[in-house]
Structure formats: structure tokens, C-alpha cells
Design a protein around this motif. Structure first.
Motif, PDB file in Angstrom:
ATOM      1  N   ILE A   1     -10.887  -7.807  -2.437  1.00 30.62           N
ATOM      2  CA  ILE A   1      -9.762  -8.367  -1.675  1.00 30.62           C
ATOM      3  C   ILE A   1      -8.599  -7.390  -1.678  1.00 30.62           C
ATOM      4  O   ILE A   1      -7.985  -7.114  -0.636  1.00 30.62           O
ATOM      5  N   ALA A   2      -8.336  -6.793  -2.856  1.00 25.82           N
ATOM      6  CA  ALA A   2      -7.253  -5.809  -2.934  1.00 25.82           C
ATOM      7  C   ALA A   2      -7.529  -4.646  -1.992  1.00 25.82           C
ATOM      8  O   ALA A   2      -6.651  -4.205  -1.235  1.00 25.82           O
ATOM      9  N   ILE A   3      -8.768  -4.159  -1.996  1.00 28.66           N
ATOM     10  CA  ILE A   3      -9.122  -3.038  -1.119  1.00 28.66           C
ATOM     11  C   ILE A   3      -8.900  -3.415   0.338  1.00 28.66           C
ATOM     12  O   ILE A   3      -8.293  -2.672   1.102  1.00 28.66           O
ATOM     13  N   SER A   4      -9.372  -4.606   0.693  1.00 28.04           N
ATOM     14  CA  SER A   4      -9.226  -5.027   2.083  1.00 28.04           C
ATOM     15  C   SER A   4      -7.766  -5.051   2.482  1.00 28.04           C
ATOM     16  O   SER A   4      -7.401  -4.606   3.573  1.00 28.04           O
ATOM     17  N   ILE A   5      -6.921  -5.560   1.581  1.00 31.02           N
ATOM     18  CA  ILE A   5      -5.492  -5.619   1.906  1.00 31.02           C
ATOM     19  C   ILE A   5      -4.928  -4.211   2.070  1.00 31.02           C
ATOM     20  O   ILE A   5      -4.268  -3.891   3.052  1.00 31.02           O
ATOM     21  N   ILE A   6      -5.256  -3.329   1.106  1.00 31.96           N
ATOM     22  CA  ILE A   6      -4.709  -1.973   1.173  1.00 31.96           C
ATOM     23  C   ILE A   6      -5.166  -1.273   2.450  1.00 31.96           C
ATOM     24  O   ILE A   6      -4.398  -0.580   3.104  1.00 31.96           O
ATOM     25  N   TRP A   7      -6.402  -1.491   2.823  1.00 31.97           N
ATOM     26  CA  TRP A   7      -6.919  -0.787   3.990  1.00 31.97           C
ATOM     27  C   TRP A   7      -6.367  -1.354   5.300  1.00 31.97           C
ATOM     28  O   TRP A   7      -6.260  -0.633   6.273  1.00 31.97           O
ATOM     29  N   LEU A   8      -6.065  -2.618   5.280  1.00 35.83           N
ATOM     30  CA  LEU A   8      -5.626  -3.222   6.533  1.00 35.83           C
ATOM     31  C   LEU A   8      -4.113  -3.226   6.699  1.00 35.83           C
ATOM     32  O   LEU A   8      -3.618  -3.353   7.814  1.00 35.83           O
ATOM     33  N   ILE A   9      -3.383  -3.084   5.593  1.00 38.98           N
ATOM     34  CA  ILE A   9      -1.938  -3.294   5.680  1.00 38.98           C
ATOM     35  C   ILE A   9      -1.232  -2.346   6.658  1.00 38.98           C
ATOM     36  O   ILE A   9      -0.386  -2.795   7.429  1.00 38.98           O
ATOM     37  N   PRO A  10      -1.589  -1.055   6.711  1.00 38.06           N
ATOM     38  CA  PRO A  10      -0.891  -0.200   7.671  1.00 38.06           C
ATOM     39  C   PRO A  10      -1.077  -0.678   9.111  1.00 38.06           C
ATOM     40  O   PRO A  10      -0.134  -0.641   9.894  1.00 38.06           O
ATOM     41  N   PHE A  11      -2.273  -1.157   9.402  1.00 31.76           N
ATOM     42  CA  PHE A  11      -2.531  -1.592  10.778  1.00 31.76           C
ATOM     43  C   PHE A  11      -1.806  -2.897  11.078  1.00 31.76           C
ATOM     44  O   PHE A  11      -1.293  -3.108  12.174  1.00 31.76           O
ATOM     45  N   PHE A  12      -1.738  -3.736  10.058  1.00 31.12           N
ATOM     46  CA  PHE A  12      -0.993  -4.973  10.151  1.00 31.12           C
ATOM     47  C   PHE A  12       0.478  -4.657  10.444  1.00 31.12           C
ATOM     48  O   PHE A  12       1.083  -5.218  11.362  1.00 31.12           O
ATOM     49  N   CYS A  13       1.024  -3.700   9.688  1.00 32.01           N
ATOM     50  CA  CYS A  13       2.429  -3.328   9.865  1.00 32.01           C
ATOM     51  C   CYS A  13       2.669  -2.757  11.255  1.00 32.01           C
ATOM     52  O   CYS A  13       3.665  -3.071  11.899  1.00 32.01           O
ATOM     53  N   ILE A  14       1.744  -1.894  11.689  1.00 34.52           N
ATOM     54  CA  ILE A  14       1.960  -1.214  12.975  1.00 34.52           C
ATOM     55  C   ILE A  14       1.991  -2.246  14.101  1.00 34.52           C
ATOM     56  O   ILE A  14       2.801  -2.164  15.028  1.00 34.52           O
ATOM     57  N   VAL A  15       1.138  -3.257  13.995  1.00 35.92           N
ATOM     58  CA  VAL A  15       1.121  -4.288  15.037  1.00 35.92           C
ATOM     59  C   VAL A  15       2.429  -5.073  15.018  1.00 35.92           C
ATOM     60  O   VAL A  15       3.065  -5.281  16.049  1.00 35.92           O
ATOM     61  N   LEU A  16       2.857  -5.463  13.811  1.00 34.87           N
ATOM     62  CA  LEU A  16       4.109  -6.229  13.714  1.00 34.87           C
ATOM     63  C   LEU A  16       5.286  -5.431  14.268  1.00 34.87           C
ATOM     64  O   LEU A  16       6.104  -5.950  15.033  1.00 34.87           O
ATOM     65  N   GLN A  17       5.345  -4.161  13.890  1.00 32.53           N
ATOM     66  CA  GLN A  17       6.510  -3.381  14.310  1.00 32.53           C
ATOM     67  C   GLN A  17       6.507  -3.090  15.793  1.00 32.53           C
ATOM     68  O   GLN A  17       7.554  -2.803  16.365  1.00 32.53           O
ATOM     69  N   SER A  18       5.327  -3.141  16.398  1.00 29.22           N
ATOM     70  CA  SER A  18       5.298  -2.895  17.830  1.00 29.22           C
ATOM     71  C   SER A  18       5.960  -4.044  18.595  1.00 29.22           C
ATOM     72  O   SER A  18       6.310  -3.895  19.751  1.00 29.22           O
ATOM     73  N   PHE A  19       6.129  -5.171  17.931  1.00 28.38           N
ATOM     74  CA  PHE A  19       6.778  -6.314  18.601  1.00 28.38           C
ATOM     75  C   PHE A  19       8.252  -6.426  18.239  1.00 28.38           C
ATOM     76  O   PHE A  19       8.896  -7.404  18.580  1.00 28.38           O
ATOM     77  N   ARG A  20       8.765  -5.435  17.485  1.00 28.92           N
ATOM     78  CA  ARG A  20      10.153  -5.550  17.051  1.00 28.92           C
ATOM     79  C   ARG A  20      11.088  -5.160  18.185  1.00 28.92           C
ATOM     80  O   ARG A  20      10.918  -4.118  18.813  1.00 28.92           O
ATOM     81  N   VAL A  21      12.098  -6.003  18.418  1.00 33.68           N
ATOM     82  CA  VAL A  21      12.985  -5.763  19.543  1.00 33.68           C
ATOM     83  C   VAL A  21      14.353  -5.268  19.094  1.00 33.68           C
ATOM     84  O   VAL A  21      14.990  -4.480  19.779  1.00 33.68           O
ATOM     85  N   GLU A  22      14.793  -5.712  17.890  1.00 29.33           N
ATOM     86  CA  GLU A  22      16.206  -5.505  17.563  1.00 29.33           C
ATOM     87  C   GLU A  22      16.589  -4.041  17.351  1.00 29.33           C
ATOM     88  O   GLU A  22      17.752  -3.680  17.495  1.00 29.33           O
ATOM     89  N   SER A  23      15.639  -3.177  16.998  1.00 27.75           N
ATOM     90  CA  SER A  23      15.994  -1.773  16.820  1.00 27.75           C
ATOM     91  C   SER A  23      14.776  -0.915  17.123  1.00 27.75           C
ATOM     92  O   SER A  23      13.648  -1.363  16.990  1.00 27.75           O
ATOM     93  N   THR A  24      15.014   0.342  17.531  1.00 25.47           N
ATOM     94  CA  THR A  24      13.878   1.194  17.876  1.00 25.47           C
ATOM     95  C   THR A  24      13.582   2.202  16.783  1.00 25.47           C
ATOM     96  O   THR A  24      12.640   2.967  16.897  1.00 25.47           O
TER      97      THR A  24
END
Lengths: 511, 289
Positions: free
Chosen positions: B28-51
Motif C-alpha cells: 500500500i505504501a508503495i502504491s501511494i508513493i508511486w501514484l502520488i506525483p500523478f495524483f498531485c499533477i492532476v489536482l494542480q492542473s485544476f488549480r485556478v487561483e494561481s499559476t
């Protein structure tokens, strides 16, 4: 080093056994290197012997051949035409005509210019009508070098074809003498998809490799002996010319100028880091990947497919996205530092990319993140092939999991993946993407910056080469020297491993 | 069953349960570590308040602005460039690689071993060195900068014959007796390839197409060198890289994320769809090298 017999070896304790093996390994290196040179010598000898045999055959064919054969020495394909093999004859003849035409019209000129690489550089002439200076471009060193290399390749191809033409005559005479019929054009066409099918299949790929890999490499090796750079681009600025071994002297000299490191020192530092990097990048991935594969494969673990898919998915995402993004995650104002500070664990941003040691370790750690999924796949495939009864009998004999690992799993893996480890090591030495996209070579090494481009602590030889090429001065000749040295290092490592490894491997086999 | 062996049995079972739990935690830890950057990149692509880059992950204000803004940049052009390169490379490279590997696996001719050794040695030269001359030559042909796409395809495809290892490993596993039987029946070599080998080679064909298709999406060095300075000729890797240079990053960081998502999603979906063949190729061929 003294070699023990099997019985003596078994009497040693564990540490002595290990020391013994290590000693054997290192003492076998000189022998391996010596064997290597013997092999190389044999290779060179064989090449000359082969040339000698060919020459002898060419002469004897001429002496014993009939007049058709003799004319073929001058007019290629004449023998074929005279014996009724029209298609072959015409092809030979056509090739000869094209070759002679090319040599007269262009080839001779390029070859004559090759020793000087151009005599007249660009000149500025005052134009009275328009009241400006007009630059006229004259010789082009780059084109001269390129086309003379092409001409040399063409000449080699011609000699080869000429040789085939002679052999054809000899074979045809033999066939006719034995009373059989020669192959017709129809037979020839059929052989293109049958007997000679391999040549048809290889024609396209090999042409591509020769034009786009062999020629450029040959050209770039020659560049190492010139002064081709941004200021001598051979056309618009200045011509470039041969400088002999000067560039190698520059690269390998320890004398430094202007308070900065010499090239040799910079090269040595980067080479050392390249080797350290390749070692860690290869083996951390290898063992951790194997470990993850074993964890997923373990009996009683559910959802095997899910775990694997999660890891495999990360292979699919183009590396430049993941690497660039991860690089920014570890930046001073990035997510990782933001998170750690937000949790109150640190109060100053960690210098992931700013400090040399931190940067080097971070690069290796991120590379683990990149490499494990791939290694996990490879290891899974191999682990599944280990016969289960090996483990069964080991368990009955009372072996604990660690013993099972060191006595069964590891030797099996190493045995199968030996060649892969080597290619992966040399691949990591030239792993441009990971370093360039993560750090760009940073942090900069101030002492080394006299060498073209700004050299950093995480730069590999390959990224250094890139920086030299794209740097302000574009010292192509220096890049070429670095490239040749990289080749020498990689070739030496591969040769030594290939020559030394088997003797070690055989020792491991019977355990 | 005696009492001691019962105890031992239960002890074994308990220790297995513990080790399995540990492994689950680890996975589970491995899965989280491996997926977290992609998770972050998706979230940040929806950020509007700052570029620009910020130290937090979850956007305060959500929206599609970054995706919309992409279309007022050169991004669509880069995307099309890369897509064309990838499709052409996938088709041509597959033909070349299969020709090469099939020949080296199936035919025994005098130059076979020297040829393979020669290519091994050739591969030890840093390929990057050749781009200096290739750039000058392609420039003379007018295939650089804005017209980089055909030049890039040419470079990728031309030397791809050297990557024959994996598919040769596959062809080696098809029994030779099949060929021989067909040859006895009078089939030409070409007919053997067409009628017998190719139908059996579906996995390796798909593997080769897939890897050849994915290569151009991530290639950076050659693409950057050949498209040097001309936005119209760049591929996604080069274009998006330029958005993260120090003077651009504050303006374009979130747009990089959205661009990255648009590149990664189709490629990843295709990959997962054909995953089986990729795994087969890697485990079967890559190791034999």
C-alpha cells in the motif's frame, strides 16, 4: 593466487571462502585482460589473413579464367552479359558507370580537398554600388569532410562489388564447366524472396543504420581531430582544419588555466560520479525491484494484478512529465518541502537540488522510483520460472527464507540476468533523461566551469557532452573527444565483464 | 497430531499472517508513493487561483481554466506534431525492427555473427554525438526548426534496426521445424514469413508498435536539438519543458500540469489496454538481451 582443490575449499570457513572468491575474482582480471588482447590480436590477424586470401583468389581467377572473365576485371558485369545473365550484368555495369561518373564529377574533388578541409574561407568584399560589405562564402569544411567520408564509403562499396563481380565469373565458369545451366533472370528474381531473402529483408534496416548511425559516428570521430566549433563552423565564420591529437592532449592534460580545474580533473570527477551513479542506479533498482516482485508473488497475497498494474501504469506515463514534475516537487518551494514545513518537521527548506551530496542522493532515489516497475516486471517473469520443488526441498532441509533467497533465488536471478545487468549498467552511464530532466546537472561546480558549459555535480559524461555541444562556444571537437572516451570506457567495462564473468559464473554453478 | 506440532503449526501460521500483513502495508505504501506525483499533477492542473508553484496540493479554487488556456498557446500544434511523429514512427519502425530481428533469428548466413557484434559495438557510442552532424545535414535538407517533424521521424526510424533484441528473442522461441516443414512443401522464404511466422507473431508485433508509438511522446534531446528555437516544430516534451524554465515557471506551471495530463491520459490508457503484450515482451525478450 593459489587455487584450492574442491576439498580444500570446503574445509574453509565462511569468511575464508568469501575472501578466497574475491581474491580469485581480482586475480583473474589481469588474465582476462591479457586474453582480451590475445583475442583482439587474433581478430586483426584474421582480417589480414582474409584480405590475403581474397587477393590470392583474385589473382588466380585472373590467371585461370577465360577471356570473358579477364575483361570483367575492367568492365564489371561483362562476364555475366557474355554468358547470357543479362540482368546481373546490367546491374554491375550500371554500378560501375555511376561510380566512375561520380568520382570524375565530384568524388575526386572532395578527396583532394580532404587533407586541407578547405583553403579559402569566407571573405568580405566591398561593393561599390550598394556601399556595403558583401560576404562571399567559398569553401565549406563541413561539406568537404562529409562528402569525402561519403566518397570513402562509396569506394569501399565499389571495391566490394567489384570483388563480387569477379567471384561471380569464377562460379559461372565452374558451373558451365560441369555442364549445368546458369541461373536465369527469373531465377534471380525468385531468389530475392527465397534463397537470398535475408538480404532483401536486411537491405532497408542496414541502409538506415549505415547512413544515420555508422556514417555520423565515423564523421564525429574524425571531428575529434579537427578544431570544429562555433567559431570555426567551416562555412560562415572560419574554416576548420585538422589539428592532430591536440584535442586529446587538451582533454587529458592536468595543467589548468585561470584558477580553474584542468580538463583532466573535470573529466576525472565526472567519470567517477558517472560510474558511482551507474553502479547505484543499476543495483538499487535491481535488488529493490526483485524484492517488490517477490513481495507481490508471495503466497497468500491477494490482488496481485492490482499491485502490478499500479506499478506498470507508471511506465506508460512519458518520462519527461514525471521527471520534470518530480524535479519541481523537490524544489526549494516545492510540494515536498511545503509538506514537511507544514507538518512542522523542519523549519528550513531541505536543499534537495542545491547541495551536491543531497542532489546526488536524491537523483538516485528518484531513479529507484522510475526503475522499480520495470525491474519488477522482469523479475516477476524470471521468478515464476524457478521450479517450485527447489524451494520445497530446501524447506524440508530446514532452510529459512533468507537461505532460500541467497542459495536459490539470487543465484538463479543473477545467472539469467547477467547480460541484462551489464547492458543496464552501461545504459545508466548514458542515462541522459533522468539527470538532465531532474537536475540539469545542478548544483554547479564552480571550480570546473572553465570547461565548456557549466559543469555540475550531478552531470554525467553524456549530459556534459550535451552541454559542451549546446554551450556558448559549441566546442564540437571537445564533445567528440568526450564521446570517444565514453565509448572507450563502456567498451572496456563490457569486454572485461564478458571475459572475466564466465569463469566466476562457472564456480557458482555447482552450488 | 501431537501437541507440539500443533503449536508449531499455529506458530507458523501466525508468523505467516504477520509477514503477510507487513507486505500488505508495504504494498500500500508503495502504491501511494508511486501514484502520488500523478495524483498531485492532476489536482494542480485544476488549480485556478494561481499559476505558479505552491507548497500545497489541493486547489483552493477549482476550474478548467488551465485546460482552456492551453488552446491559446502552441500546445495543440505540439500535440499534433507528436501524434504524427508517433504514428509514423510506430508503423515504419515496426517494419524495420521486424525485418531485422526476423532475419537475425531465422537465417544463418556468413555475416550474421559479425553483423550482430558490429551493432553491439556501435551501440556503445553515445548516440547523442551524431545529432551534431544530423542536425547540419537535416538543416540543409530543410527538415529542421519549423519542419522538424519529418526530420525527426527520419532520424527515429532510420537507426531503429539496432533495437532488434527483444523481438529476436521472441522469434527464437518459435520452433524452426515449422519453417522447415513449409520449405519441404515448396514454400519460398517469403511465403514462410507471410503465412506461418506473421500469424504467430501478434504479441511481438503489438509490443513493437506500442513501444515505438510511446517513444516519441517522451523523447527530448533529439527533438529539442532538431526543432531548435522554433515553437512550430516542437514536440510536447520540448514545448512543455520550456514552460518550466526559471523565467516561465511562474506563468505556466499549472498549464504544464494540465498539458502533462492531456499527454499522459491517452498514452496511459492505450498502454493499460495493451498491457498484456508489453509484459510479455519485457519478460520474454528483454532479459535474453
Amino acid at each position: 593466487m593459489k587455487a584450492y582443490s574442491d576439498l580444500e575449499f570446503l574445509r574453509l570457513n565462511k569468511w575464508q571462502k568469501m575472501l578466497y572468491k574475491l581474491g580469485r575474482f581480482f586475480s583473474s582480471i589481469p588474465k582476462g585482460v591479457a586474453q582480451l588482447f590475445i583475442k583482439l590480436w587474433g581478430l586483426i590477424k584474421n582480417v589480414f589473413l582474409a584480405i590475403g586470401r581474397e587477393a590470392k583468389d583474385i589473382v588466380s581467377t585472373f590467371i585461370h579464367g577465360d577471356w570473358k572473365t579477364k575483361v570483367s576485371y575492367l568492365v564489371m558485369g561483362f562476364g555475366c552479359l557474355a554468358r547470357g545473365q543479362i540482368l546481373r550484368g546490367l546491374l554491375f555495369l550500371l554500378f560501375e558507370i555511376v561510380f566512375i561518373g561520380y568520382m570524375i564529377l565530384a568524388g575526386a574533388y572532395w578527396l583532394s580537398m580532404m587533407p586541407s578541409l578547405g583553403k579559402v574561407g569566407p571573405s568580405e568584399v566591398y561593393d561599390e554600388i550598394f556601399d556595403t560589405y558583401v560576404t562571399t562564402y567559398n569553401d565549406n569544411s563541413f561539406k568537404i569532410l562529409l562528402y569525402s567520408v561519403l566518397t570513402i564509403f562509396f569506394i569501399i562499396a565499389f571495391i566490394y562489388t567489384w570483388r563480387i563481380n569477379i567471384r561471380q565469373n569464377k562460379i559461372a565458369e565452374k558451373i558451365l564447366a560441369s555442364g549445368k545451366k546458369l541461373k536465369s533472370a527469373k531465377d534471380d528474381l525468385r531468389s530475392v524472396v527465397d534463397d537470398q531473402f535475408h538480404k532483401t529483408l536486411l537491405a532497408l534496416p542496414l541502409t538506415g543504420i549505415i547512413v544515420f548511425t555508422v556514417l555520423p559516428i565515423f564523421f564525429m570521430v574524425l571531428v575529434a581531430f579537427t578544431n570544429y566549433d562555433g567559431a570555426h563552423d567551416g562555412y560562415a565564420s572560419n574554416l576548420f582544419t585538422w589539428v592532430g591529437l591536440d584535442n586529446f592532449n587538451t582533454m587529458l592534460s592536468w595543467s589548468s588555466a585561470g584558477g580553474t580545474q584542468s580538463y583532466a580533473a573535470t573529466f576525472g570527477e565526472i567519470l567517477a560520479w558517472t560510474l558511482i551513479w551507474a553502479f547505484f542506479a543499476t543495483f538499487t533498482n535491481y535488488f529493490l525491484g526483485m524484492f517488490v516482485a517477490m513481495a507481490i508473488n508471495k503466497k497468500g497475497i491477494n490482488l496481485k494484478k492490482l499491485w502490478r498494474t499500479i506499478l506498470v501504469m507508471t511506465i506508460a506515463i512519458p518520462q519527461f512529465i514525471s521527471l520534470l514534475y518530480v524535479s519541481k516537487m523537490f524544489a526549494k518551494d516545492g510540494i515536498v518541502n511545503g509538506f514537511l514545513m507544514g507538518m512542522g518537521w523542519i523549519d528550513k527548506a531541505l536543499p534537495f537540488w542545491e547541495d551536491a551530496t543531497w542532489a546526488r542522493i536524491t537523483v538516485i532515489v528518484v531513479n529507484i522510483w522510475i526503475g522499480i516497475p520495470y525491474l519488477m516486471l522482469i523479475a516477476t517473469g524470471i521468478l515464476m520460472n524457478i521450479p517450485a520443488d527447489l524451494y520445497e526441498s530446501a524447506r524440508i532441509d530446514g532452510a529459512n527464507p533468507w537461505q532460500q533467497y541467497t542459495k536459490i533465488t539470487l543465484p538463479y536471478m543473477l545467472f539469467i540476468t547477467g547480460p541484462y545487468l551489464l547492458t543496464s549498467f552501461t545504459g545508466n552511464m548514458n542515462n541522459f533523461n533522468v539527470i538532465y530532466l531532474l537536475t540539469g546537472g545542478a548544483p554547479t561546480n564552480p571550480a570546473a566551469s572553465s570547461a565548456s558549459g557549466s559543469v555540475g555535480y550531478t552531470d554525467l559524461l553524456i549530459t556534459w557532452l550535451f552541454k559542451i555541444t549546446t554551450g556558448a562556444e559549441s566546442k564540437y571537437y571537445l564533445a567528440s573527444v568526450v564521446g570517444i572516451l565514453v565509448f572507450i570506457v563502456v567498451a572496456l567495462i563490457s569486454l572485461i565483464v564478458y571475459n572475466v564473468l564466465p569463469s566466476i559464473k562457472n564456480e557458482e554453478d555447482f552450488q | 497430531m501431537s501437541e507440539t506440532s500443533m503449536k508449531r503449526h499455529m506458530g507458523l501460521r501466525a508468523s505467516r499472517a504477520i509477514s503477510n500483513t507487513l507486505i500488505y502495508v508495504l504494498l500500500i505504501a508503495i502504491s501511494i508513493i508511486w501514484l502520488i506525483p500523478f495524483f498531485c499533477i492532476v489536482l494542480q492542473s485544476f488549480r485556478v487561483e494561481s499559476t505558479w508553484q505552491v507548497g500545497y496540493v489541493i486547489p483552493k479554487q477549482w476550474g478548467f481554466d488551465n485546460y482552456v488556456n492551453l488552446f491559446s498557446t502552441d500546445f495543440p500544434r505540439w500535440y499534433v506534431n507528436t501524434f504524427i511523429t508517433a504514428v509514423c514512427t510506430a508503423l515504419l519502425q515496426t517494419v524495420i525492427v521486424l525485418c531485422m530481428s526476423y532475419t537475425l533469428s531465422r537465417f544463418r548466413f556468413k555475416m550474421r555473427k559479425p553483423l550482430m557484434r558490429f551493432m553491439l559495438i556501435l551501440g556503445m557510442f553515445p548516440g547523442m554525438l551524431t545529432m551534431i552532424i544530423l542536425y547540419r545535414v537535416l538543416k540543409d535538407l530543410g527538415l529542421t526548426q519549423a519542419n522538424a517533424t519529418p526530420g525527426l521521424i527520419l532520424v527515429y526510424v532510420a537507426s531503429s534496426g539496432m533495437g532488434y533484441y527483444v523481438s529476436k528473442g521472441f522469434f527464437d522461441t518459435i520452433p524452426k521445424s515449422l519453417d522447415e516443414a513449409a520449405r519441404v512443401d515448396g514454400a519460398t522464404r517469403f511465403q514462410v514469413l507471410k503465412k506461418i511466422i506473421l500469424p504467430l507473431s501478434k504479441p511481438i508485433v503489438i509490443y513493437t508498435v506500442l513501444t515505438a508509438f510511446m517513444g516519441p511522446w517522451g523523447d527530448f534531446v533529439f527533438a529539442r536539438y532538431i526543432s531548435f528555437g522554433a515553437s512550430a516544430g516542437m514536440n510536447v516534451a520540448v514545448g512543455l519543458y520550456n514552460w518550466l524554465t526559471p523565467d516561465q515557471i511562474n506563468k505556466n506551471y499549472t498549464m504544464f500540469c494540465s498539458g502533462g495530463v492531456l499527454v499522459a491520459v491517452p498514452v496511459t490508457l492505450l498502454f493499460l489496454f495493451l498491457q498484456k503484450y508489453y509484459v510479455e515482451g519485457v519478460t520474454g525478450g528483454a532479459v535474453k538481451g
